[in-house]
Design a protein around this motif. Structure first.
Motif, short mmCIF file in Angstrom:
data_model
loop_
_atom_site.label_atom_id
_atom_site.label_comp_id
_atom_site.label_asym_id
_atom_site.label_seq_id
_atom_site.Cartn_x
_atom_site.Cartn_y
_atom_site.Cartn_z
N ASP A 24 0.84 -1.19 0.00
CA ASP A 24 0.00 0.00 0.00
C ASP A 24 0.88 1.25 0.00
N VAL A 65 -0.34 -5.83 0.67
CA VAL A 65 -1.70 -5.92 0.16
C VAL A 65 -1.69 -6.57 -1.23
N SER A 79 -3.64 -5.15 -4.36
CA SER A 79 -4.46 -4.01 -4.71
C SER A 79 -4.44 -3.79 -6.22
N GLU A 86 -10.40 1.81 -6.63
CA GLU A 86 -9.34 0.95 -6.09
C GLU A 86 -9.95 -0.21 -5.33
N TRP A 87 -9.43 -1.43 -5.59
CA TRP A 87 -9.83 -2.63 -4.86
C TRP A 87 -8.62 -3.15 -4.11
N THR A 88 -8.76 -3.38 -2.79
CA THR A 88 -7.62 -3.76 -1.97
C THR A 88 -7.99 -4.89 -1.03
N ARG A 89 -7.07 -5.87 -0.90
CA ARG A 89 -7.20 -6.93 0.10
C ARG A 89 -5.93 -6.94 0.95
N GLN A 134 -12.77 -1.23 -0.65
CA GLN A 134 -12.95 -0.52 -1.91
C GLN A 134 -13.00 0.97 -1.62
#
Length: 276
Positions: free
Chosen positions: A130, A137, A139, A168-171, A180
């Motif tokens: 990140d 992450v 992402s 943006e999509w992040t795990r 999100q």
């Protein structure tokens, strides 16, 4: 005002190529067919709401213009973070490989045949760190930018407007939490030739950050203002330097005059490019 006072020095200047003259913004020019460039872009972000916060992004890029009005850029980036005592952030001091990216730009209108230039840029990136928190992450995000520019004084001064949307999509790897968010922005820039190889000006940028990719819940907003300088070092090389300060901001649910949770207090960028 200072730039305007120097404009007579550039009265006989050549046409302005807006592809690289701005710092955080982009112009509508995309280069000529067959053009190839290497670019190094260093971006620094400084100061959050308390503690020590420094983040540096070093991006390396290759740019190609395979057909008229269309530019392709392939890039990769490294991040360095120094975070200590910032509320809501884990203390970190690390250097890491951050992402890979693809930037595609198509120019729909050129200033030579239309009242203004217009280009659509689509930059897609996949991140493993990140850029703000330095957490590990997975992402994925895409930034859509519509760029307009026009020479307000022919061959001397050019103004530009950018409109952007970035979902943006992040795990998060450690917890598995999925997030999100999205950011929309509007920016205005003005650059003027003070010498044949030097342009000076500034940029004003406004952002609104939301939770969710559909602009669901406003998280915060910020206005950045700062100067930009462009130097044509040689026929093949160039340098752009810019700095912005958050002049105004508002965190959702807060009366504070700045948003130092979603944005930084200072941002700076140095871009070096060379044709080959």
């Amino acid at each position: 005002m200072a730039v305007a006072a120097l404009l007579p020095l550039a009265a006989q200047a050549e046409d302005i190529d807006t592809e690289h003259i701005f710092g955080f913004m982009i112009g509508s020019d995309v280069g000529t067919v067959g053009e190839r460039e290497f670019q190094s872009q260093t971006t620094g972000s400084f100061a959050k709401d308390g503690g020590t916060y420094r983040a540096f992004n070093q991006q390396l890029e290759l740019e190609f213009v395979p057909v008229q009005n269309f530019r392709v850029e392939l890039g990769t980036a490294f991040m360095a973070h120094d975070i200590n005592g910032v509320p809501g952030f884990e203390d970190r001091r690390q250097l890491s490989w951050q992402n890979v990216s693809v930037d595609l730009r198509y120019r729909f209108l050129g200033r030579e045949s239309a009242p203004f230039g217009m280009t659509l840029a689509v930059e897609t990136h996949a991140d493993r760190v990140d850029e703000t928190t330095a957490a590990v992450v997975r992402s994925y995000g895409t930034e859509f930018t519509l760029a307009f520019d026009r020479e307000v004084i022919p061959n001397v001064a050019v103004a530009a407007i950018n409109l952007s949307y970035q979902p943006e999509w992040t795990r998060v790897a450690l917890t598995g939490a999925a997030e999100q968010d999205s950011t929309i922005g509007a920016a205005f820039g003005l650059m003027a030739k003070v010498r044949p190889d030097i342009l000076l000006g500034g940029e004003v940028r406004y952002f609104r950050k939301y939770g969710g990719i559909g602009l669901d819940d406003l998280a915060g907003q910020a206005l950045f203002v700062g100067p930009t300088a462009y130097f044509q070092i040689s026929d093949r090389s160039r340098l752009t330097a810019t700095w912005s300060v958050q002049a105004w901001g508002r965190l959702a649910g807060s009366n504070a005059a700045l948003d130092l949770v979603n944005f930084e207090r200072h941002q700076a960028r140095l871009v070096f490019g060379v044709n080959f």
